[in-house]
Design a protein around this motif. Structure first.
Motif, PDB file in Angstrom:
ATOM      1  N   GLU A 194      -5.145   2.995   2.054  1.00 44.04           N
ATOM      2  CA  GLU A 194      -5.040   1.615   1.453  1.00 44.04           C
ATOM      3  C   GLU A 194      -5.100   0.853   2.595  1.00 44.04           C
ATOM      4  O   GLU A 194      -5.806  -0.576   2.062  1.00 44.04           O
ATOM      5  CB  GLU A 194      -3.943   1.721   0.400  1.00 44.04           C
ATOM      6  N   ARG A 254      -1.743  -9.980   2.017  1.00 39.90           N
ATOM      7  CA  ARG A 254      -2.258  -8.758   1.050  1.00 39.90           C
ATOM      8  C   ARG A 254      -1.420  -7.509   1.399  1.00 39.90           C
ATOM      9  O   ARG A 254      -1.452  -6.922   0.392  1.00 39.90           O
ATOM     10  CB  ARG A 254      -3.792  -8.484   1.621  1.00 39.90           C
ATOM     11  N   LEU A 255      -0.899  -7.454   2.476  1.00 39.54           N
ATOM     12  CA  LEU A 255       0.163  -6.247   2.843  1.00 39.54           C
ATOM     13  C   LEU A 255       1.385  -6.411   2.750  1.00 39.54           C
ATOM     14  O   LEU A 255       2.159  -5.419   2.604  1.00 39.54           O
ATOM     15  CB  LEU A 255      -0.318  -5.932   3.951  1.00 39.54           C
ATOM     16  N   PRO A 292       0.933  -1.386  -0.151  1.00 33.58           N
ATOM     17  CA  PRO A 292       0.053  -0.065   0.023  1.00 33.58           C
ATOM     18  C   PRO A 292       0.875   1.070  -0.047  1.00 33.58           C
ATOM     19  O   PRO A 292       2.055   1.117   0.139  1.00 33.58           O
ATOM     20  CB  PRO A 292      -0.790  -0.151   1.409  1.00 33.58           C
ATOM     21  N   THR A 351      -7.824  -2.505   2.833  1.00 35.55           N
ATOM     22  CA  THR A 351      -7.291  -3.863   2.742  1.00 35.55           C
ATOM     23  C   THR A 351      -7.767  -4.672   4.145  1.00 35.55           C
ATOM     24  O   THR A 351      -8.082  -5.428   3.990  1.00 35.55           O
ATOM     25  CB  THR A 351      -5.889  -3.974   2.586  1.00 35.55           C
TER      26      THR A 351
END
Length: 90
Positions: free
Chosen positions: A8, A59-60, A3, A12
Protein backbone atom coordinates in the motif's frame (compact mmCIF):
# COMPACT_ATOMS: atom_id res chain seq x y z
CA UNK A 1 -5.19 6.98 5.14
CA UNK A 2 -2.83 4.84 7.17
CA UNK A 3 -1.50 1.97 5.07
CA UNK A 4 -1.60 -1.58 6.33
CA UNK A 5 1.51 -2.79 4.53
CA UNK A 6 4.40 -2.05 2.23
CA UNK A 7 2.43 -2.77 -0.98
CA UNK A 8 0.00 0.00 0.00
CA UNK A 9 2.88 2.38 0.73
CA UNK A 10 4.40 1.57 -2.68
CA UNK A 11 1.07 2.13 -4.44
CA UNK A 12 0.63 5.45 -2.63
CA UNK A 13 4.16 6.55 -3.58
CA UNK A 14 3.52 5.64 -7.22
CA UNK A 15 0.31 7.71 -7.17
CA UNK A 16 2.12 10.65 -5.58
CA UNK A 17 4.94 10.58 -8.13
CA UNK A 18 2.39 10.33 -10.95
CA UNK A 19 0.27 13.19 -9.63
CA UNK A 20 2.97 15.60 -8.47
CA UNK A 21 5.47 15.02 -11.28
CA UNK A 22 2.98 14.39 -14.07
CA UNK A 23 4.42 10.96 -14.87
CA UNK A 24 2.45 8.37 -16.80
CA UNK A 25 0.80 5.32 -15.22
CA UNK A 26 3.07 3.12 -17.33
CA UNK A 27 6.21 4.86 -16.14
CA UNK A 28 5.43 4.63 -12.42
CA UNK A 29 4.14 1.06 -12.77
CA UNK A 30 7.59 0.12 -14.04
CA UNK A 31 9.39 1.48 -10.98
CA UNK A 32 11.18 -1.12 -8.88
CA UNK A 33 13.48 -0.78 -5.89
CA UNK A 34 16.47 0.10 -8.07
CA UNK A 35 14.74 2.75 -10.21
CA UNK A 36 16.70 5.99 -9.82
CA UNK A 37 14.67 9.07 -8.88
CA UNK A 38 16.40 12.31 -7.86
CA UNK A 39 18.94 13.23 -10.51
CA UNK A 40 17.47 10.75 -13.00
CA UNK A 41 13.93 12.10 -13.38
CA UNK A 42 14.07 15.64 -14.78
CA UNK A 43 10.62 16.25 -13.30
CA UNK A 44 11.96 15.63 -9.78
CA UNK A 45 13.91 18.81 -9.24
CA UNK A 46 14.51 20.51 -5.91
CA UNK A 47 11.20 22.38 -6.11
CA UNK A 48 9.24 19.20 -6.87
CA UNK A 49 10.81 17.44 -3.89
CA UNK A 50 8.89 19.71 -1.54
CA UNK A 51 5.62 18.84 -3.25
CA UNK A 52 6.37 15.12 -3.17
CA UNK A 53 7.27 15.21 0.52
CA UNK A 54 4.15 17.20 1.38
CA UNK A 55 1.97 14.69 -0.44
CA UNK A 56 3.72 11.78 1.29
CA UNK A 57 2.96 13.39 4.65
CA UNK A 58 -0.66 14.05 3.73
CA UNK A 59 -1.48 10.74 2.10
CA UNK A 60 0.43 8.48 4.48
CA UNK A 61 -0.35 10.46 7.62
CA UNK A 62 3.26 10.89 8.64
CA UNK A 63 5.54 13.76 9.58
CA UNK A 64 8.88 14.15 7.84
CA UNK A 65 11.42 16.27 9.69
CA UNK A 66 13.77 18.42 7.62
CA UNK A 67 16.80 16.62 9.05
CA UNK A 68 15.47 13.31 7.67
CA UNK A 69 15.53 14.52 4.07
CA UNK A 70 18.72 13.71 2.19
CA UNK A 71 19.89 12.56 -1.20
CA UNK A 72 19.99 8.91 -0.22
CA UNK A 73 16.30 8.91 0.72
CA UNK A 74 15.39 10.15 -2.76
CA UNK A 75 18.06 8.27 -4.69
CA UNK A 76 15.86 5.32 -5.74
CA UNK A 77 12.24 4.25 -5.52
CA UNK A 78 13.32 1.52 -3.11
CA UNK A 79 15.05 3.99 -0.79
CA UNK A 80 12.00 6.26 -0.78
CA UNK A 81 9.71 3.29 -0.17
CA UNK A 82 11.87 2.01 2.69
CA UNK A 83 11.88 5.46 4.30
CA UNK A 84 8.12 5.97 3.92
CA UNK A 85 7.33 2.45 5.08
CA UNK A 86 9.47 2.86 8.20
CA UNK A 87 7.55 6.04 9.08
CA UNK A 88 4.05 4.83 8.14
CA UNK A 89 4.12 1.23 9.28
CA UNK A 90 4.87 1.61 12.98
Amino acid sequence: MIPEGKPEVDATLRAILKDVLGLSNEQVAGFDDSTPLFGALPELDSMAVAGVLTEIEDRLGIVIDDDEVDGEMLETFGALSTFASAKALV
